[in-house]
Design a protein around this motif. Structure first.
Motif, PDB file in Angstrom:
ATOM      1  N   SER A 177      46.053  -9.379  32.819  1.00  0.00           N
ATOM      2  CA  SER A 177      45.356 -10.863  32.741  1.00  0.00           C
ATOM      3  C   SER A 177      44.596 -11.099  34.090  1.00  0.00           C
ATOM      4  O   SER A 177      43.717 -11.819  34.088  1.00  0.00           O
ATOM      5  CB  SER A 177      46.595 -12.003  32.430  1.00  0.00           C
ATOM      6  N   ASP A 178      45.124 -10.593  35.120  1.00  0.00           N
ATOM      7  CA  ASP A 178      44.543 -10.961  36.356  1.00  0.00           C
ATOM      8  C   ASP A 178      43.232 -10.135  36.535  1.00  0.00           C
ATOM      9  O   ASP A 178      42.305 -10.620  37.191  1.00  0.00           O
ATOM     10  CB  ASP A 178      45.779 -10.474  37.563  1.00  0.00           C
TER      11      ASP A 178
ATOM     12  N   ILE B  41      41.475  -9.029  34.034  1.00  0.00           N
ATOM     13  CA  ILE B  41      40.354  -9.731  33.350  1.00  0.00           C
ATOM     14  C   ILE B  41      39.743 -10.950  33.826  1.00  0.00           C
ATOM     15  O   ILE B  41      38.500 -11.015  33.742  1.00  0.00           O
ATOM     16  CB  ILE B  41      41.134 -10.395  31.840  1.00  0.00           C
ATOM     17  N   LYS B  42      40.451 -11.785  34.839  1.00  0.00           N
ATOM     18  CA  LYS B  42      39.838 -12.860  35.335  1.00  0.00           C
ATOM     19  C   LYS B  42      39.094 -12.494  36.442  1.00  0.00           C
ATOM     20  O   LYS B  42      37.787 -12.978  36.660  1.00  0.00           O
ATOM     21  CB  LYS B  42      41.089 -13.788  36.128  1.00  0.00           C
ATOM     22  N   ALA B  43      39.380 -11.540  37.331  1.00  0.00           N
ATOM     23  CA  ALA B  43      38.331 -10.789  37.825  1.00  0.00           C
ATOM     24  C   ALA B  43      37.065 -10.085  37.289  1.00  0.00           C
ATOM     25  O   ALA B  43      36.284 -10.144  37.910  1.00  0.00           O
ATOM     26  CB  ALA B  43      38.875  -9.624  38.847  1.00  0.00           C
TER      27      ALA B  43
ATOM     28  N   VAL C  94      35.645 -11.287  34.625  1.00  0.00           N
ATOM     29  CA  VAL C  94      35.058 -12.527  34.187  1.00  0.00           C
ATOM     30  C   VAL C  94      34.122 -12.808  35.430  1.00  0.00           C
ATOM     31  O   VAL C  94      32.943 -13.174  35.186  1.00  0.00           O
ATOM     32  CB  VAL C  94      35.961 -13.555  33.616  1.00  0.00           C
ATOM     33  N   ARG C  95      34.739 -12.992  36.438  1.00  0.00           N
ATOM     34  CA  ARG C  95      33.960 -13.498  37.775  1.00  0.00           C
ATOM     35  C   ARG C  95      32.860 -12.477  38.081  1.00  0.00           C
ATOM     36  O   ARG C  95      31.732 -12.759  38.484  1.00  0.00           O
ATOM     37  CB  ARG C  95      34.896 -13.601  38.740  1.00  0.00           C
TER      38      ARG C  95
ATOM     39  N   ASP D 284      29.852 -12.640  35.732  1.00  0.00           N
ATOM     40  CA  ASP D 284      29.204 -14.095  36.577  1.00  0.00           C
ATOM     41  C   ASP D 284      28.135 -13.284  37.318  1.00  0.00           C
ATOM     42  O   ASP D 284      26.998 -13.833  37.668  1.00  0.00           O
ATOM     43  CB  ASP D 284      30.068 -15.060  36.756  1.00  0.00           C
TER      44      ASP D 284
ATOM     45  N   GLU E  67      35.295 -10.030  24.490  1.00  0.00           N
ATOM     46  CA  GLU E  67      36.789  -9.956  24.781  1.00  0.00           C
ATOM     47  C   GLU E  67      37.360  -8.841  24.642  1.00  0.00           C
ATOM     48  O   GLU E  67      38.175  -8.314  25.764  1.00  0.00           O
ATOM     49  CB  GLU E  67      37.488 -11.078  23.862  1.00  0.00           C
TER      50      GLU E  67
ATOM     51  N   ASN F  39      39.198  -6.704  27.715  1.00  0.00           N
ATOM     52  CA  ASN F  39      40.499  -6.146  27.504  1.00  0.00           C
ATOM     53  C   ASN F  39      40.765  -4.601  27.762  1.00  0.00           C
ATOM     54  O   ASN F  39      41.680  -3.949  28.085  1.00  0.00           O
ATOM     55  CB  ASN F  39      41.343  -6.683  25.980  1.00  0.00           C
TER      56      ASN F  39
END
Length: 270
Positions: free
Chosen positions: A4-5, A7-9, A11-12, A15, A30, A34
């Motif tokens: 989960s961490d 994935i957050k990285a 997503v950033r 961007d 998604e 994953n």
């Protein structure tokens, strides 16, 4: 790091990458995120590398969109990302793990890291590292290892991949299962350190070149004793400069081969 961490990285990172591709639309679904996270084993850098490779190697569709789905993500992490990683820190991390596994006599781990390097097609780094290990970590405990490795490296370079994997694996397993000694690298590094830090002094006059007309008038070579004229081809005399005459650079490793050699010379000297 948890998926989960990662994935957050990711997503950033998406961007940020969108800013670098302002004229192109980038979409990462998604399932792809994953997959990048799961295949990275908690390594954020590896996951982002895979994402970057996917984006940079995927052509826009008819609508001008670079679409990264699970299929694209899977293709990149299984092949292209290995080559991409070889240009960054991962390259040196794998080589480090490769050498440390051989040094630690873990044949399974050594072959695993070799496989990573083979997958990346990095034949030259493998060959260089194997040849260094043969002298640095095995050395005088099994001197023939250097010749075996050189032969395997020559074969690998002649064959090229995919066949090169076989002699490279042979060299890896020879080194991983061989007895270990670092006496060679310790000796040369100690000698180099003295040259840099100590007043080493002049070469003993009896060892200096005496092959010219006035050499003996200068005292050169006069007191030199030719070892082959003595029993066991040995005669005790000073070879190191005066300032270093009591220095010991070579300390035999605790292995059968070096012990035999050490015991032989101890008897000869006595």
């Amino acid at each position: 790091m948890q998926d989960s961490d990662v994935i957050k990285a990711l997503v950033r990172a998406v961007d940020i990458l969108k800013e670098d591709h302002k004229n192109t639309t980038i979409e990462v679904d998604e399932k792809a995120l994953n997959y990048f996270a799961a295949s990275s084993n908690g390594d954020v850098r590896k996951a982002i590398n895979g994402l970057e490779v996917a984006i940079n190697s995927t052509n826009p569709n008819s609508e001008g969109v670079i679409l990264i789905d699970e299929e694209v993500a899977r293709d990149c992490t299984q092949s292209k990302v290995f080559n991409y990683d070889m240009s960054g820190d991962s390259h040196y991390d794998i080589l480090s793990a490769f050498q440390k596994s051989i040094r630690g006599s873990d044949a399974d781990a050594a072959v695993h890291y070799l496989a990573r390097l083979v997958k990346a097609g990095d034949i030259q780094s493998i060959c260089r590292r194997l040849m260094v290990i043969a002298s640095e970590d095995i050395g005088l405990a099994y001197p023939n290892a250097a010749m075996i490795v050189k032969s395997c490296v020559d074969s690998a370079n002649m064959l090229g991949f995919p066949e090169a994997r076989i002699p490279l694996a042979q060299a890896t397993l020879v080194l991983a299962t061989a007895p270990k000694s670092n006496s060679v690298v310790c000796a040369i590094d100690a000698a180099l350190q003295d040259i840099e830090q100590v007043n080493i002094g002049d070469i003993p006059v009896h060892l200096k070149d005496a092959h010219y007309s006035v050499a003996k008038a200068l005292g050169r070579g006069i007191e030199y004793k030719y070892p082959h004229n003595y029993e066991n081809n040995y005669i005790k005399q000073q070879y190191l400069p005066d300032n270093l005459k009591s220095r010991n650079y070579y300390v035999p490793g605790k292995n059968k081969n070096e012990k035999v050699i050490f015991d032989y010379w101890k008897k000869v000297e006595e």
